[in-house]
Design a protein around this motif. Structure first.
Motif, short mmCIF file in Angstrom:
data_model
loop_
_atom_site.label_atom_id
_atom_site.label_comp_id
_atom_site.label_asym_id
_atom_site.label_seq_id
_atom_site.Cartn_x
_atom_site.Cartn_y
_atom_site.Cartn_z
N SER A 90 46.04 6.07 12.89
CA SER A 90 45.65 7.28 12.03
C SER A 90 45.48 6.90 10.59
CB SER A 90 46.53 8.54 12.03
OG SER A 90 46.46 9.40 11.40
N ASN A 91 46.36 5.94 9.97
CA ASN A 91 46.13 5.61 8.80
C ASN A 91 44.81 4.71 8.70
OD1 ASN A 91 48.42 6.71 7.76
ND2 ASN A 91 49.71 5.15 8.44
N ALA A 106 42.05 4.99 10.04
CA ALA A 106 40.98 5.82 10.68
C ALA A 106 40.05 6.02 9.16
CB ALA A 106 41.26 7.04 11.28
N CYS A 107 40.56 6.08 7.97
CA CYS A 107 39.95 6.29 6.92
C CYS A 107 38.62 5.03 6.62
CB CYS A 107 40.80 6.70 5.62
SG CYS A 107 41.72 5.24 5.20
N TYR A 108 39.26 4.00 7.21
CA TYR A 108 38.28 2.73 6.84
C TYR A 108 37.00 3.00 7.89
CZ TYR A 108 42.30 1.68 4.44
OH TYR A 108 43.57 1.75 3.73
N ASP A 109 36.04 3.96 7.45
CA ASP A 109 34.95 4.14 8.52
C ASP A 109 33.83 3.83 8.00
OD1 ASP A 109 34.63 6.16 6.51
OD2 ASP A 109 35.08 7.81 7.89
N VAL A 149 32.22 5.14 5.18
CA VAL A 149 31.45 6.19 4.54
C VAL A 149 31.52 6.22 3.13
CG1 VAL A 149 31.14 8.60 4.41
CG2 VAL A 149 31.63 7.68 6.65
N TYR A 177 33.81 4.03 0.94
CA TYR A 177 34.07 2.63 0.17
C TYR A 177 34.50 1.85 1.08
CZ TYR A 177 38.47 4.41 1.66
OH TYR A 177 39.48 5.05 2.54
N VAL A 208 25.39 7.69 13.03
CA VAL A 208 26.60 7.68 12.45
C VAL A 208 27.73 7.02 13.38
CG1 VAL A 208 28.58 9.24 11.69
CG2 VAL A 208 26.24 9.65 11.01
N PHE A 249 30.26 3.88 12.24
CA PHE A 249 31.73 3.98 12.41
C PHE A 249 32.34 2.65 13.25
CE2 PHE A 249 32.18 9.11 12.11
CZ PHE A 249 32.01 8.84 10.72
N ARG A 257 33.70 -0.72 11.74
CA ARG A 257 35.35 -1.06 12.24
C ARG A 257 35.41 -2.31 13.17
NH1 ARG A 257 39.24 3.02 11.27
NH2 ARG A 257 39.87 2.98 13.10
N ASN A 292 43.54 14.19 14.37
CA ASN A 292 42.73 12.80 14.20
C ASN A 292 41.23 13.11 14.95
OD1 ASN A 292 44.53 10.79 13.06
ND2 ASN A 292 45.49 11.78 14.82
N PRO A 338 37.53 12.68 5.09
CA PRO A 338 37.44 11.49 4.22
C PRO A 338 38.83 10.61 4.89
CG PRO A 338 37.72 13.38 2.76
CD PRO A 338 37.50 14.08 4.23
N LYS A 339 39.98 11.43 5.42
CA LYS A 339 41.06 10.39 6.14
C LYS A 339 40.99 10.17 7.51
CE LYS A 339 44.22 13.70 4.82
NZ LYS A 339 43.49 14.63 4.15
#
Lengths: 481, 482
Positions: free
Chosen positions: A311-312, A314-317, A319, A321, A331, A335, A339, B82, B89-90
Motif C-alpha cells: 500500500s505504501n 502504491a503512491c509511486y505511480d 503521476v 513526482y 493511464v 502506472f 512501476r 487501495n 495521490p496515495k
C-alpha cells in the motif's frame, strides 16, 4: 586518529573547550569522504557545499557543528531524497522530516544522505538502485542493511553519527556488521513524519553511533511527541544521557534459548556468552527463558510488513513526482510501466507478496492470522518483562557476509528472525559491539527492554560497553592520500 | 403473464462535511479555488507525510449519527482502501471499513401508507479524492490534468438498509436525509458542487419470496430526480430480464441522463479488490460518552421535531408546518416574524404565499432576503389598524421584499394609506351604485356574489386603497335603503 574518527561527545568536548573549530571538524570529515567514499560508497548524495554554507552561521544547540549523515529515506527539504530507488532518483522534497528539523535546531551539520536497500527493503544495501555500499571493516563484505550507508559512513569516519531507520532490524543489523551502536527506540518515541514509509506500524528512526553515549545524545535530540505523527507518543520528555551509568547490579536478564539455537556462527555464540559471564561478574543475573513463537516471527513480519508496503509503495505511480515511464498509451499503462521500470526486483517481490496477503481470498488466512500471532508475541514479551529487566541476544546469527553471496530471498528473510520481534512488539532495542570474529568482522549483541524502557537499555548497553572494553577500534581503510 | 415483484432498494450517500479544513491536514475546503491551490505535502500524499485526524470531522460525523438515530461507536478505526487512480495521490483512500463511527440508525419518511422507517446500516468517515480534467472529451483527450483541491475533503458515507421499496421512497429518503444534514449544518448538500452524491443498489424479487434477488449498483446520478428515474428504469429492466427467462447479473451500471437508461460498467468479476487493512498511521478512534453528550447538547431541533412543535405551539395546520420547516432558515424566518406578530396563521399565509413565490422568482436564498422579519410583522400590524388594505399590502410586501424598506415608509412614499373616511367612501359607493344598476338589482335579489363585484368597482375607483370592510358595509346599507 583524525577528528573524523572521534565520537560526538569527544568532538563536543573539544569544541566546547575551543581546542578545535567547527571548520576543522567539517574539513576532517569532508577530507575523509574524499579519501574513502570511492571504496565505501556510503552516500547517495554528499552535501559538502551545503554543509560549508551552514557552518558560516553561528551554530547553537547540543549538536552544534557536529557533522551527521541521514539515511536517504528521510525527507530533506531541497535535498533530493531517493530511497535509493530509480523511482525517486530526482525527487527533491519540499519539506523536512521532523527529525531533520530537530537536528537542524540542535545545530547539527548534514554531510549527506546515505545509501540503503531500495525503500529500506533488505539487509545488505545491495538492492540500492545506485550502488552497493561496502563494509569498511572489509570491503568485500556488505555493511548490512537497510541502513548500510549510515553504518558504513560512521564506521569509515565519513560522519560522526547517522540516522537510520529500523522496520525489521535495519538499524541494529548494520550496526552489528559495522562494529557500531544502533538504537531502535520504542515505537512512537521518534516522529515518523517525513520517514518514507516501508511499514508504518513498525518503522522507527534511530541513531547509529560510535558509542552508547552518542546514541543517548542523539536520542535526546530526535525523540519527543510530534503532533504531525498520530502514532507518536505523548509522554514526559526524558534526558537519556541520565541513563549513562555503569550499573548492572541486580539487573535481571533473560536469554531466550531459541535465539542461541538460531546462531549459525559459533564465534558469535561464544562472544555473546562471554559477555553474559562478564555481566554476571558485575552483579547481573542471567537466566534462560523460552520464546516459543519466535519461530514464526519472520513469517509474521514478512506478511504484515509487505502488506503495508504494498500500500505504501502504491503512491509511486508516476503521476505527481518521481520517475514516469515514457512508454504508455494510457493511464493504466503509465502506472504499470512506471512501476515495472522504476522499482527494483526486491521491492517488486514485496509489493506482490503484500498485495497477495491483503487480497480478499487470502486476507483472513495470512494478514489476520499474522496479526493474531503478533499479539501472541507481544504477550510473550510482556510476560518475560514481568520477571526480567532486559532480554539480551545476539543481534545476528552470523557476521557480515560477502557481497553477492546471499541471493535467495528466503535465506535473507530468515536472518531477520533475530531483529524483527522487536519491531513486531514495538519495544526498544540496542545493538552494540560485543567482539570480533576470527576474520576481524564485528559481532553485535542486542539488548531489548520493555516498552518505553529506552533509558533502561541505554544504561545496560553503557555498562556492558564499559566492561567489554573493546576500545576505540576502528576499521583500517587504505586511505588514498 | 406478468408476475408481481417487490422492489428492494438500498442507498449509499456521500456527503461532504462543511468543515473549514480537510480531514487529515490544514488545507482549506473552500469550493471554487484555482486548481491545486488548496494542497500541501499531506493531501498531495508526498512520501513520508502522515495523516492527522481533524476532530471537527468526528464532531460532524457524530452529529449526523445522532440526527439519524444511530448508535455512536466508542471504538472505530480507519482503514485503507487501495486502488490506483490519478486523482488519488496515495493510491489508497483512508476510510472506515469494519468499524464505522455510527451504526444502526433510521430515517422516517412520509409515504402514502403513512410514516415509514428506513434503517441506516452505518455512517463512516473518509477522505474525498481529487478531480480529473480532460483536455477534450474523455475518450479523445490527449492529456488529463488533476486538481487535488478536493483531495482530503471530509466525507461521510451514509449506507441505508435495503428497506426502500419504491423509487419514490428512495427520493423521499434522500429529500429527508438532505433536509436533516442541512438542518444540523454538517453539509451544504449541494449536488451540483458534488457535496452530495448517491449510489443505489436495487434488486427485485417475486412477491412473497424471502431471499433477495440479484442486485445491481447504479452510479452517476446527479440529482434526486435522476436517482428516481434511474431506479424506475432499472426496475423495469430487471423485470424484463426475469420475464424473458433470463437472470439479473450482479454488476455496476451507470445512469445516462440524456439516454434515460442505465448502462453496464463492470461485472462482479471485474470489481476491484480494495485490499482493505487497518491504516497503521492512525490509531483507533475512541469516542467517549462525554464527547457524544457534548455533541448531543449542540444538536439543533430536527425538521420533524420542529414541524410537530409548529403545529402544537402555533396551532398551524400540518401542511403549513411542513412547508415552513422545509429548511432551517425558512423556519427561523417564520419564527422571527411570529416573535413580533402573534397571529401565526397570518404570518404563515404570507410566507407560504408571496414570500416563497418572490424567493423563487428572484432566485434567492433566504439568507439573501433584504426584508427583515420585523417588517413583515409591522406590515401585518398596519393591516390590523386599517392603514392599508390586504390588496395594498401585497404591493407593500413586494416592495419590502425587493428593497428592504420599512412598510410605513413605503406606504407614505407611494401614498398607499387606506381610505377609511366614511363620507369619502360613501361618495364613491354612490357613484358605483349609480353606474351598475344591474349588479345592484342582483344584490337585492340575494345574489351575494354581486356584492363582490361592486366592492371590486370601488377598489378600482380608489386604486385599491379603500377599506374593504367599510366598503362592504356601506354598500349593503346603501342598497338596502334604496
Amino acid at each position: 586518529m583524525d577528528l573524523c574518527d572521534l565520537s560526538i561527545h569527544e568532538l563536543k568536548a573539544q569544541l566546547e573547550k575551543e581546542e578545535i573549530t567547527v571548520e576543522e571538524v567539517l574539513d576532517s570529515f569532508l577530507q575523509r569522504i574524499d579519501a574513502v567514499e570511492d571504496k565505501v560508497k556510503a552516500y547517495v548524495t554528499v552535501t559538502g557545499t551545503e554543509a560549508r554554507e551552514r557552518i558560516r552561521a553561528e551554530l547553537e544547540g547540543s549538536l552544534a557543528g557536529i557533522p551527521l549523515a541521514v539515511k536517504d529515506n528521510i525527507s530533506t527539504e531541497g535535498i533530493r531524497t531517493t530511497c535509493s530507488s530509480k523511482m525517486l532518483e530526482n525527487y527533491i522534497p519540499p519539506y523536512n522530516a521532523t527529525v531533520v528539523d530537530k537536528l537542524n535546531e540542535a545545530g547539527a551539520v548534514l554531510l549527506g544522505k546515505t545509501n540503503l536497500d531500495e525503500f529500506a527493503m533488505g539487509g545488505s544495501s545491495e538492492s540500492s538502485y545506485f550502488h552497493e555500499t561496502r563494509n569498511p571493516w572489509n570491503l568485500e563484505y556488505v555493511p548490512g542493511g537497510s541502513s548500510g550507508g549510515s553504518a558504513a559512513a560512521v564506521a569509515a569516519g565519513e560522519a560522526a553519527a547517522a540516522l537510520g531507520t529500523d522496520t525489521g532490524g535495519s538499524i541494529r543489523q548494520p550496526a552489528a556488521f559495522c562494529g557500531l551502536v544502533g538504537l531502535k527506540p520504542t515505537y512512537g518515541t521518534v516522529s515518523r513524519y517525513g520517514l518514507m514509509a516501508y511499514a508504518g506500524s513498525m518503522d522507527q528512526i534511530g541513531p547509529i553511533t560510535r558509542d552508547v553515549e552518542d546514541a543517548a545524545l542523539l536520542l535526546n535530540v530526535i525523540s519527543g511527541y510530534d503532533p504531525k505523527d498520530s502514532t507518536s507518543v505523548k509522554r514526559e520528555e526524558l534526558d537519556y544521557t541520565a541513563f549513562l551509568q555503569e550499573d548492572l547490579a541486580g539487573m535481571k536478564v533473560a536469554l531466550p534459548r531459541e535465539y542461541l539455537d538460531l546462531v549459525s556462527n559459533p564465534e558469535i555464540k561464544e562472544s555473546v556468552l562471554a559477555a553474559f559471564k562478564k555481566m554476571e561478574a558485575e552483579g547481573a543475573k542471567v537466566e534462560e527463558v523460552s520464546l516459543p513463537h519466535l519461530k514464526y516471527a519472520a513469517a509474521v513480519y514478512y506478511i504484515l510488513a509487505t502488506g503495508e508496503a504494498s500500500s505504501n509503495m502504491a503512491c509511486y505511480d508516476g503521476v505527481r513526482y518521481g520517475f514516469r515511464s515514457k512508454e504508455a498509451a494510457n493511464v493504466a499503462e503509465m502506472f504499470g510501466n512506471t512501476r515495472s521500470e522504476g522499482f527494483g526486483e526486491e521491492v517488486k517481490r514485496r509489493i506482490l507478496f503484500g498485495t497477495y496477503v491483503l487480497s480478499a481470498n487470502s486476507y483472513e488466512a495470512y494478514y489476520v492470522k499474522a496479526q493474531k500471532v503478533r499479539t501472541l508475541l507481544i504477550k510473550e514479551f510482556e510476560d518475560i518483562f514481568k520477571n526480567y529487566d532486559l532480554i539480551i541476544t545476539p543481534t545476528t546469527g552470523d557476521t557480515a557476509f560477502k557481497v553477492g553471496t546471499v541471493t535467495e530471498p528466503l535465506e535473507s528473510y530468515k536472518m531477520d528472525t533475530f531483529t524483527v520481534p522487536v519491531n513486531l512488539t514495538g519495544i526498544p532495542a540496542i545493538s552494540l559491539p560485543c567482539g570480533f570474529s576470527s576474520k576481524n568482522l564485528p559481532i553485535g549483541i542486542q539488548i531489548m527492554g520493555p516498552q518505553f524502557g529506552d533509558g533502561k537499555i541505554i544504561q545496560a548497553a553503557y555498562s556492558l560497553e564499559k566492561i567489554l572494553k573493546l576500545g576505540n577500534k576502528r576499521p583500517e581503510l587504505e586511505v588514498a592520500q | 403473464m406478468s408476475r408481481e415483484y417487490e422492489i428492494v432498494i438500498g442507498l449509499e450517500v456521500h456527503a461532504q462535511l462543511a468543515t473549514e479544513s480537510k480531514i487529515f491536514c490544514n488545507c482549506s475546503t473552500q469550493f471554487g479555488a484555482e486548481p491545486n491551490q488548496h494542497t500541501c505535502p499531506i493531501c498531495l500524499g508526498l512520501p513520508g507525510t502522515l495523516p492527522v485526524l481533524n476532530k471537527k470531522v468526528v464532531d460532524y460525523a457524530i452529529m449526523a449519527g445522532l440526527a439519524l438515530n444511530c448508535t455512536i461507536n466508542g471504538y472505530s478505526k480507519f482503514d485503507r482502501k487501495n486502488y490506483f487512480y490519478p486523482d488519488l495521490p496515495k493510491a489508497y483512500q483512508i476510510s472506515q471499513n469494519d468499524f464505522p463511527i455510527c451504526s444502526d440508525g433510521f430515517i422516517e419518511i412520509d409515504t402514502e401508507e403513512g410514516v415509514k422507517r428506513i434503517g441506516i446500516n452505518r455512517i463512516h468517515m473518509e477522505e474525498d479524492a481529487g478531480k480529473l480534467v480532460h483536455e477534450g472529451s474523455i475518450d479523445q483527450a490527449t492529456a488529463s490534468l488533476v486538481d487535488y483541491n478536493r483531495t482530503g475533503i471530509p466525507l461521510i458515507e451514509i449506507v441505508s438498509e435495503p428497506d426502500i421499496r419504491t423509487p419514490a421512497e428512495a427520493r423521499a429518503y434522500l429529500t429527508q436525509l438532505k433536509q436533516i444534514l442541512e438542518y444540523i449544518g454538517v453539509s451544504d448538500c449541494n449536488m451540483e458542487e458534488g457535496s452530495l452524491r448517491c449510489d443505489a443498489n436495487v434488486s427485485i424479487r417475486p412477491l412473497g419470496q424471502k431471499e433477495f434477488g440479484t442486485k445491481t449498483e447504479l452510479k452517476n446520478m446527479n440529482s434526486f430526480r435522476a436517482v428516481e428515474r434511474a431506479l424506475e428504469y432499472e426496475v423495469e429492466r430487471q423485470k424484463k430480464v426475469l420475464e424473458e427467462g433470463g437472470e439479473v447479473i450482479q454488476e455496476t451500471r451507470t445512469w445516462d441522463d440524456s439516454l434515460n437508461k442505465t448502462i453496464s460498467m463492470r461485472s462482479k468479476e471485474e470489481a476491484a479488490d480494495y485490499r482493505y487493512f487497518p491504516d497503521p498511521d492512525l490509531p483507533p478512534l475512541q469516542v467517549d460518552k462525554e464527547w457524544v453528550e457534548r455533541i448531543l447538547a449542540s444538536l439543533p431541533e430536527l425538521p420533524r421535531e420542529k414541524q410537530e412543535r409548529f403545529v402544537r405551539e402555533y396551532a398551524l395546520p400540518e401542511y403549513d408546518a411542513g412547508v415552513l420547516t422545509d429548511s432551517r432558515p425558512l423556519a427561523d424566518y417564520f419564527e422571527a416574524c411570529v416573535a413580533e406578530y402573534s397571529d401565526a396563521k397570518a404570518v404563515s399565509n404570507w410566507i407560504m404565499g408571496d414570500f416563497l413565490r418572490l424567493l423563487r422568482e428572484e432566485n434567492l436564498e433566504i439568507e439573501e432576503v433584504k426584508m427583515a422579519p420585523a417588517n413583515l410583522a409591522r406590515m401585518l400590524q398596519l393591516m390590523d389598524k386599517g392603514v392599508i388594505s390586504s390588496k395594498i399590502a401585497k404591493t407593500v410586501f413586494e416592495e419590502m421584499f425587493k428593497t428592504g424598506k420599512d412598510p410605513e415608509k413605503i406606504v407614505e412614499e407611494k401614498g398607499l394609506v387606506q381610505i377609511s373616511d366614511a363620507s369619502q367612501l360613501e361618495e364613491i359607493v354612490l357613484k358605483v351604485i349609480e353606474a351598475n344598476p344591474s349588479a345592484v338589482e342582483d344584490v337585492k335579489n340575494g345574489k351575494d356574489r354581486a356584492i363582490g363585484f361592486l366592492v371590486g368597482q370601488v377598489m378600482k375607483e380608489t386604486r385599491g386603497k379603500a377599506n374593504p370592510g367599510m366598503v362592504n358595509q356601506i354598500l349593503k346599507d346603501k342598497i338596502n335603503s334604496l
